[in-house]
Design an enzyme around this catalytic site. Structure first.
Site, PDB file in Angstrom:
ATOM      1  N   LYS A  37       0.835  -1.197   0.000  1.00 24.61           N
ATOM      2  CA  LYS A  37       0.000   0.000   0.000  1.00 24.61           C
ATOM      3  C   LYS A  37       0.872   1.251   0.000  1.00 24.61           C
ATOM      4  O   LYS A  37       1.496   1.580   1.012  1.00 24.61           O
ATOM      5  CB  LYS A  37      -0.937   0.060   1.213  1.00 24.61           C
ATOM      6  CG  LYS A  37      -2.020   1.119   0.995  1.00 24.61           C
ATOM      7  CD  LYS A  37      -2.683   1.583   2.265  1.00 24.61           C
ATOM      8  CE  LYS A  37      -1.948   2.659   2.980  1.00 24.61           C
ATOM      9  NZ  LYS A  37      -1.816   3.946   2.252  1.00 24.61           N
TER      10      LYS A  37
ATOM     11  N   GLU B 285       9.967   1.109  10.370  1.00 24.91           N
ATOM     12  CA  GLU B 285      10.912   2.202  10.091  1.00 24.91           C
ATOM     13  C   GLU B 285      10.149   3.486  10.368  1.00 24.91           C
ATOM     14  O   GLU B 285       9.290   3.882   9.581  1.00 24.91           O
ATOM     15  CB  GLU B 285      11.348   2.173   8.622  1.00 24.91           C
ATOM     16  CG  GLU B 285      11.911   0.855   8.141  1.00 24.91           C
ATOM     17  CD  GLU B 285      13.281   0.557   8.709  1.00 24.91           C
ATOM     18  OE1 GLU B 285      13.924   1.470   9.235  1.00 24.91           O
ATOM     19  OE2 GLU B 285      13.683  -0.616   8.647  1.00 24.91           O
TER      20      GLU B 285
ATOM     21  N   CYS C 106      13.290  10.758   6.964  1.00 27.48           N
ATOM     22  CA  CYS C 106      13.344  10.313   8.359  1.00 27.48           C
ATOM     23  C   CYS C 106      14.739  10.473   8.922  1.00 27.48           C
ATOM     24  O   CYS C 106      14.915  10.702  10.112  1.00 27.48           O
ATOM     25  CB  CYS C 106      12.907   8.865   8.425  1.00 27.48           C
ATOM     26  SG  CYS C 106      13.799   7.863   7.237  1.00 27.48           S
TER      27      CYS C 106
ATOM     28  N   GLU D  96       9.729  15.786  15.470  1.00 26.84           N
ATOM     29  CA  GLU D  96      10.096  15.678  14.060  1.00 26.84           C
ATOM     30  C   GLU D  96       9.254  16.650  13.231  1.00 26.84           C
ATOM     31  O   GLU D  96       8.027  16.573  13.237  1.00 26.84           O
ATOM     32  CB  GLU D  96       9.855  14.240  13.588  1.00 26.84           C
ATOM     33  CG  GLU D  96      10.337  14.001  12.178  1.00 26.84           C
ATOM     34  CD  GLU D  96      10.002  12.608  11.668  1.00 26.84           C
ATOM     35  OE1 GLU D  96       8.872  12.133  11.904  1.00 26.84           O
ATOM     36  OE2 GLU D  96      10.869  12.004  11.023  1.00 26.84           O
TER      37      GLU D  96
HETATM   38  P1  NAD Z   1       2.087   8.164   8.225  1.00 25.37           P
HETATM   39  O1  NAD Z   1       2.434   7.284   9.363  1.00 25.37           O
HETATM   40  O2  NAD Z   1       0.970   9.091   8.359  1.00 25.37           O
HETATM   41  O3  NAD Z   1       1.763   7.307   6.920  1.00 25.37           O
HETATM   42  C1  NAD Z   1       2.633   6.319   6.417  1.00 25.37           C
HETATM   43  C2  NAD Z   1       1.819   5.272   5.707  1.00 25.37           C
HETATM   44  O4  NAD Z   1       0.965   4.646   6.654  1.00 25.37           O
HETATM   45  C3  NAD Z   1       0.902   5.804   4.608  1.00 25.37           C
HETATM   46  O5  NAD Z   1       0.842   4.869   3.556  1.00 25.37           O
HETATM   47  C4  NAD Z   1      -0.453   5.873   5.304  1.00 25.37           C
HETATM   48  O6  NAD Z   1      -1.528   5.766   4.414  1.00 25.37           O
HETATM   49  C5  NAD Z   1      -0.374   4.658   6.205  1.00 25.37           C
HETATM   50  N1  NAD Z   1      -1.253   4.679   7.372  1.00 25.37           N
HETATM   51  C6  NAD Z   1      -1.832   5.734   7.989  1.00 25.37           C
HETATM   52  N2  NAD Z   1      -2.586   5.325   9.027  1.00 25.37           N
HETATM   53  C7  NAD Z   1      -2.464   3.972   9.079  1.00 25.37           C
HETATM   54  C8  NAD Z   1      -2.975   2.977   9.952  1.00 25.37           C
HETATM   55  N3  NAD Z   1      -3.797   3.268  10.973  1.00 25.37           N
HETATM   56  N4  NAD Z   1      -2.614   1.693   9.737  1.00 25.37           N
HETATM   57  C9  NAD Z   1      -1.782   1.357   8.737  1.00 25.37           C
HETATM   58  N5  NAD Z   1      -1.282   2.265   7.862  1.00 25.37           N
HETATM   59  C10 NAD Z   1      -1.605   3.556   8.039  1.00 25.37           C
HETATM   60  O7  NAD Z   1       3.445   8.892   7.870  1.00 25.37           O
HETATM   61  P2  NAD Z   1       3.665  10.010   6.769  1.00 25.37           P
HETATM   62  O8  NAD Z   1       3.297  11.307   7.338  1.00 25.37           O
HETATM   63  O9  NAD Z   1       3.041   9.571   5.493  1.00 25.37           O
HETATM   64  O10 NAD Z   1       5.245   9.884   6.570  1.00 25.37           O
HETATM   65  C11 NAD Z   1       6.146  10.622   7.312  1.00 25.37           C
HETATM   66  C12 NAD Z   1       6.688   9.806   8.463  1.00 25.37           C
HETATM   67  O11 NAD Z   1       7.355   8.652   7.975  1.00 25.37           O
HETATM   68  C13 NAD Z   1       7.721  10.577   9.243  1.00 25.37           C
HETATM   69  O12 NAD Z   1       7.534  10.382  10.614  1.00 25.37           O
HETATM   70  C14 NAD Z   1       9.026   9.921   8.811  1.00 25.37           C
HETATM   71  O13 NAD Z   1      10.083  10.044   9.697  1.00 25.37           O
HETATM   72  C15 NAD Z   1       8.615   8.523   8.615  1.00 25.37           C
HETATM   73  N6  NAD Z   1       9.588   7.853   7.757  1.00 25.37           N
HETATM   74  C16 NAD Z   1      10.411   6.908   8.314  1.00 25.37           C
HETATM   75  C17 NAD Z   1      11.376   6.294   7.526  1.00 25.37           C
HETATM   76  C18 NAD Z   1      12.325   5.271   8.084  1.00 25.37           C
HETATM   77  O14 NAD Z   1      12.889   4.513   7.301  1.00 25.37           O
HETATM   78  N7  NAD Z   1      12.544   5.216   9.387  1.00 25.37           N
HETATM   79  C19 NAD Z   1      11.481   6.633   6.192  1.00 25.37           C
HETATM   80  C20 NAD Z   1      10.635   7.621   5.689  1.00 25.37           C
HETATM   81  C21 NAD Z   1       9.679   8.198   6.484  1.00 25.37           C
END
Ligand code: NAD
Length: 501
Positions: A185, A260, A294, A395
């Site tokens: 997804k 992650e 991230c 963050e």
């Molecule tokens: P998010 O957690 O809102 O969304 C990430 C993904 O999760 C999206 O596909 C979203 O649709 C899905 N999602 C949302 N709610 C969900 C739920 N209840 N159950 C399952 N999936 C769900 O994050 P974002 O705002 O899209 O991305 C930014 C975040 O991602 C930042 O905190 C960043 O640090 C983190 N990030 C981490 C890494 C890493 O490798 N550690 C890499 C990139 C981004």
């Protein structure tokens, strides 16, 4: 047909569907969601929005495909990934443009980084497929004991919007190399490149059902993937808050979970650092991809002796970064990926001011008329009052760097390790002993010395603390996508049974 081949003048005519069992298909509900160009918030395409029933279809297809796929020769599986890497390279320009259009990455970066790294990841794991092996264990006499590395089964993968092309490769490549089937997804706001990759996967010879791509809302499709009893493992990249929800949702069938999550990377510049290199590297650490990373070096820790000299150059560099339409060749920084996120990042400038922070550069959306409809934020540098300030702890995930100063190594370490995150960190020094000593002491999954943000498919990527657990890339990723079976063989018939008769 690939999106870049359409004209952009009638954007709402462009539709994209879910990819299930080797075919493009509408959501059963018929619902769609528009994906927007962050440069001007115009509609790029209407994309089918997967609901729970579509996730069920995808999981069924993956189960159907699993027996044959997992039993294929490892080299054959790898061969498909190698062909895919070649197809990505053959379509590199189209993929770079698509990624830039949907995410706002400057085209320059998509060409030089996102696309080659994606191809490189599939190539690495294509080569890995037949080299990842079990072990023979020296157990007691008369027995042979060996391990099999078996695929986990049907795996759910959920990725965010900041590097959609690359992150889907980090997850799908090792999963497929190890013989798993995938329900992927992408983030609801950046689904286009993963749907195009699905098309290229079919062209590379991937059998139907092995990979299914279901763009959908996180709270609906994402949540259901995390809950689904037919999914054996979930690999999630995203925020720490969502990561917690994923863990809770996964408890029903005790899924294997890999996370992650967020970060607040410390980037530490000592007074013996090569200042020019440190200034450049620190700008890259925070401003690449508009700070939406991230591992971004979002806390800049400066030794007090060099802080002023450093900031003078750093502020000048930040002000010189060329913001613009990501598809323009000369653009160095594009828009953030959504208007909602732009507002969130800008709200941290208010937080900074309220807690006594000093804005040294940026802090607003650019004034230029041609950028006024997009999600732009100027490169922003803010000096915090204390390491406990919100801007030094939370963050921001944008082109927003928080500056702190330190007197000595002990203070630098205390500040660097003074967050609940533990993902990436960097340090700049010409003192070899200090460099290695410090790398060891930092609470982080990745440390860069006199560099920042290097990634390679062979090098483990992941964090500790609230940044999650598990590792992507390298042999570690293959371990994540396999389970170990231990097989015992009696090779000596003279060994008496336990209960001699
Ligand atoms: P998010 O957690 O809102 O969304 C990430 C993904 O999760 C999206 O596909 C979203 O649709 C899905 N999602 C949302 N709610 C969900 C739920 N209840 N159950 C399952 N999936 C769900 O994050 P974002 O705002 O899209 O991305 C930014 C975040 O991602 C930042 O905190 C960043 O640090 C983190 N990030 C981490 C890494 C890493 O490798 N550690 C890499 C990139 C981004």
């Amino acid at each position: 047909m690939a999106l870049a081949r359409h004209t952009m003048t009638a954007p709402t005519d462009i539709r994209r569907q879910l990819f299930i069992n080797g075919e493009f298909t509408d959501a059963l509900s018929g619902e769609t969601l528009a994906t927007l160009n962050p440069h001007d918030n115009s509609v790029i395409a209407e994309v089918a929005l997967a609901g729970r029933e579509d996730v069920d279809r995808a999981v069924d297809a993956a189960h159907q495909a699993f027996a044959a796929w997992s039993r294929r020769g490892a080299a054959e599986r790898g061969g498909i990934l190698l062909r895919l890497a070649g197809l990505i390279e053959a379509n590199a320009e189209e993929l770079a443009r698509l990624e830039s259009l949907d995410t706002g990455h400057p085209l320059r970066d998509s060409r030089m980084l996102d696309v080659p790294r994606t191809a490189g990841c599939y190539r690495y794991f294509g080569g890995m497929a037949d080299k990842f092996q079990g072990e023979t264990i020296p157990v007691e006499a008369g027995f042979l004991n060996y391990t099999l590395r078996e695929p986990v089964g049907v795996v759910g993968q959920v990725v965010p919007w900041n590097f959609p092309l690359m992150f889907t490769s980090w997850k799908m490549a090792p999963a497929l190399a190890a013989g798993n089937c995938v329900v992927m997804k992408p983030a609801e706001i950046t689904p286009l490149s993963s749907l195009r990759i699905a098309e290229l996967m079919a062209q590379a010879g991937l059998p139907p059902g092995v990979v299914n791509v279901v763009p959908g809302l996180g709270t609906v499709a994402g949540q259901y993937i995390a809950e689904h009893p037919g999914i054996a493992k979930i690999a999630f990249t995203g925020s720490t808050a969502t990561g917690r929800r994923v863990v809770q949702a996964s408890a029903g069938n005790l899924k294997k979970v890999q996370l992650e999550l967020g970060g607040k990377g410390a980037n530490i510049v000592f007074d013996d650092a090569d200042l020019a290199a440190a200034v450049n590297g620190s700008a890259w650490a925070i401003f690449h991809n508009q700070g939406q990373a991230c591992i971004a070096g979002s806390r800049l820790l400066l030794h007090e002796k060099i802080a002023d000299a450093f900031l003078e150059r750093f502020v000048a560099l930040a002000r010189s970064i060329r913001l613009g339409n990501p598809l323009d060749e000369g653009t160095e920084m594009g828009p953030l990926t959504s208007a909602q996120h732009q507002q969130r990042v800008l709200s941290y400038v208010e937080v900074a001011r309220a807690e006594g922070g000093e804005v040294l550069a940026g802090g607003r959306a650019p004034a230029a008329e041609e950028l006024s409809r997009g999600c732009y934020v100027e490169p922003t540098i803010v000096r915090a009052r204390t390491p406990r300030d919100r801007i030094a702890q939370e963050e921001v995930f944008g082109p927003f760097v928080t500056v702190l100063t330190f007197r000595d190594e002990a203070e630098a370490l205390a500040i660097a390790n003074g967050t609940d995150y533990g993902l990436g960190a960097g340090l700049w020094t010409c003192n070899l002993q200090r460099a290695h000593r410090f790398a060891r002491e930092l609470r982080a999954g990745m440390v860069w010395i006199n560099s920042y943000k290097r990634v390679n498919p062979g090098s483990p990527f992941g964090g500790t603390g609230l940044s999650g657990y598990g590792r992507e890339m390298g042999f570690d990723a293959m371990r994540e996508y396999t389970q170990v079976k231990s097989v015992w063989v009696n090779v000596d018939a003279r060994i008496p049974p336990h209960y001699p008769r």
